[in-house]
Enzyme design. Structure first.
Site, mmCIF file in Angstrom:
data_model
loop_
_atom_site.group_PDB
_atom_site.id
_atom_site.type_symbol
_atom_site.label_atom_id
_atom_site.label_comp_id
_atom_site.label_asym_id
_atom_site.label_seq_id
_atom_site.Cartn_x
_atom_site.Cartn_y
_atom_site.Cartn_z
ATOM 1 N N HIS A 33 9.383 -3.515 3.478
ATOM 2 C CA HIS A 33 8.998 -3.682 2.068
ATOM 3 C C HIS A 33 10.249 -3.920 1.214
ATOM 4 O O HIS A 33 10.236 -4.735 0.288
ATOM 5 C CB HIS A 33 8.279 -2.433 1.554
ATOM 6 C CG HIS A 33 6.987 -2.110 2.260
ATOM 7 N ND1 HIS A 33 6.841 -1.003 3.056
ATOM 8 C CD2 HIS A 33 5.793 -2.749 2.277
ATOM 9 C CE1 HIS A 33 5.601 -0.958 3.531
ATOM 10 N NE2 HIS A 33 4.943 -2.014 3.078
ATOM 11 N N LEU A 49 8.781 -2.902 11.769
ATOM 12 C CA LEU A 49 8.589 -1.762 10.879
ATOM 13 C C LEU A 49 7.166 -1.791 10.334
ATOM 14 O O LEU A 49 6.643 -2.862 9.991
ATOM 15 C CB LEU A 49 9.585 -1.834 9.707
ATOM 16 C CG LEU A 49 10.878 -1.056 9.886
ATOM 17 C CD1 LEU A 49 11.599 -1.435 11.149
ATOM 18 C CD2 LEU A 49 11.781 -1.273 8.690
ATOM 19 N N VAL A 101 10.931 -7.525 9.529
ATOM 20 C CA VAL A 101 12.070 -6.627 9.729
ATOM 21 C C VAL A 101 11.731 -5.699 10.899
ATOM 22 O O VAL A 101 10.622 -5.157 10.969
ATOM 23 C CB VAL A 101 12.346 -5.801 8.446
ATOM 24 C CG1 VAL A 101 13.522 -4.855 8.660
ATOM 25 C CG2 VAL A 101 12.605 -6.733 7.269
ATOM 26 N N MET A 123 0.836 -1.199 0.000
ATOM 27 C CA MET A 123 0.000 0.000 0.000
ATOM 28 C C MET A 123 0.875 1.256 0.000
ATOM 29 O O MET A 123 0.398 2.347 0.320
ATOM 30 C CB MET A 123 -0.939 -0.004 1.198
ATOM 31 C CG MET A 123 -1.896 -1.203 1.159
ATOM 32 S SD MET A 123 -3.379 -0.986 2.138
ATOM 33 C CE MET A 123 -2.692 -0.756 3.759
ATOM 34 N N HIS A 173 8.984 1.098 3.497
ATOM 35 C CA HIS A 173 10.070 1.127 4.470
ATOM 36 C C HIS A 173 10.959 -0.094 4.239
ATOM 37 O O HIS A 173 10.748 -0.845 3.278
ATOM 38 C CB HIS A 173 9.507 1.167 5.902
ATOM 39 C CG HIS A 173 8.473 0.107 6.179
ATOM 40 N ND1 HIS A 173 8.756 -1.239 6.148
ATOM 41 C CD2 HIS A 173 7.149 0.182 6.464
ATOM 42 C CE1 HIS A 173 7.674 -1.937 6.424
ATOM 43 N NE2 HIS A 173 6.669 -1.095 6.604
ATOM 44 N N ASP A 230 2.447 -9.605 8.851
ATOM 45 C CA ASP A 230 0.996 -9.784 8.760
ATOM 46 C C ASP A 230 0.721 -11.279 8.595
ATOM 47 O O ASP A 230 0.320 -11.747 7.521
ATOM 48 C CB ASP A 230 0.439 -8.977 7.594
ATOM 49 C CG ASP A 230 0.724 -7.492 7.755
ATOM 50 O OD1 ASP A 230 -0.059 -6.824 8.428
ATOM 51 O OD2 ASP A 230 1.766 -7.023 7.256
#
Ligand code: PAJ
Length: 286
Positions: free
Chosen positions: A40, A187, A179, A33, A37, A153
């Site tokens: 990702h 994060l 991470v 989305m 950071h 998630d």
């Protein structure tokens, strides 16, 4: 460093992917989305290691937000995101408008029944229905061989793996470890909502998960007792409202009275209106 191309229509991204595929490249997809950071970045790097053509989708998906949630204030940082994608090895960014993904008349949704209703799904009705629907659309649009998701998630990754199996979607779902900041905070694009004091206290999520792990490593198997201790510990943190702290089976997402086998320890708390989640996987042998 070449900047990835940005496609904002479905025909454009399909054309870019088709050209890459015809050149013999393996296609990897990293759905996001935006407000990217290092978490990702690790996903994109993992995709780049495995695939010659990596597509990052950046789409703040309205159907996965509740009416009182942060859809409108969710950070949108496309210029910075493009730089991060370039550094991490992405070849293309798919950044459509909501009207492209949900044109007038849209009325088809994907549900992974019961799993969508527990843990994060209990506090966020309709959330996983929105996630599954958009991710299945992205799979059909980009047609990747592999798609990468974060352990951060965990419920989302388990639900999407179930969806892919149940609907025979020809995509391999890979999960990458969470991470973390040096103090253990996972994060998240939502960490930027925290004020300095909340940020300091947010390390409690990871500390609580580690405390639960230590209890289990010492032989504790009573799931209700560990859940109660986690909730008490979180509730004592200034500014925190506990949403849930639960231990479930990773195979069924069901609670277990006595811990055994592959488990997921998951929690969610609110700092004001900011909701943070974290989790830990363990395999309990006896
Ligand atoms: P978003 O929150 O942007 O996350 C995109 C991906 O990055 C997810 O797979 C998420 O698990 C992963 N991720 C986030 N923080 C991470 C961290 N600290 N370490 C490792 N991976 C991390 O999740 C979504 O978007 C959306 O629900 C989406 C799947 C894109 C559907 O709209």
């Amino acid at each position: 460093m070449t900047l990835p191309i940005i496609c904002d229509t479905i025909p454009d991204i399909r054309k870019a992917v088709d050209t890459a595929r015809r050149a013999g490249k393996r296609i990897g997809l990293v759905p996001t989305m935006g407000a990217l950071h290092d978490g990702h970045a690790r996903l994109i790097e993992a995709a780049h290691k495995d695939c010659e053509f990596v597509v990052v989708s950046i789409f703040v998906n309205p159907t996965q937000f509740g009416p009182k949630e942060d859809f409108h204030r969710y950070p949108r940082t496309l210029d910075e995101d493009r730089d991060l994608c370039a550094r991490a090895g992405a070849a293309a960014i798919f950044a459509p408008d909501a009207a492209i993904m949900y044109p007038p008349g849209f009325r088809t949704f994907v549900e992974v029944q019961t799993w969508q209703d527990v843990l994060c799904g209990a506090a966020r009705p309709g959330h996983f229905r929105g996630v599954c629907t958009v991710v299945l659309k992205l799979f059909h649009i980009a047609r990747p061989e592999v798609a990468f998701f974060g352990q951060k998630d965990a419920q989302q990754a388990l639900i999407l793996s179930r969806m892919v199996r149940d609907l025979d979607v020809p995509v391999e779902v890979r999960t990458i470890p969470t991470v973390r900041e040096p103090d253990g905070l996972a994060l998240s694009s939502r960490n930027r909502y925290l004020d300095p004091e909340q940020r300091l206290h947010a390390a409690a999520l990871w500390q609580t998960l580690q405390a639960a792990r230590q209890l289990i490593e010492k032989g504790e198997r009573d799931s209700a007792l560990i859940e109660r201790l986690m909730k008490e510990r979180l509730a004592a943190v200034p500014g925190v409202r506990v949403d849930f702290a639960s231990i479930v089976s990773r195979e069924s997402l069901a609670p277990q009275a006595r811990l055994q086998g592959p488990i997921l320890i998951a929690l969610a708390v609110f700092f004001g209106s900011t909701r943070l989640i974290d989790n830990l996987q363990m395999d309990v042998l006896e």
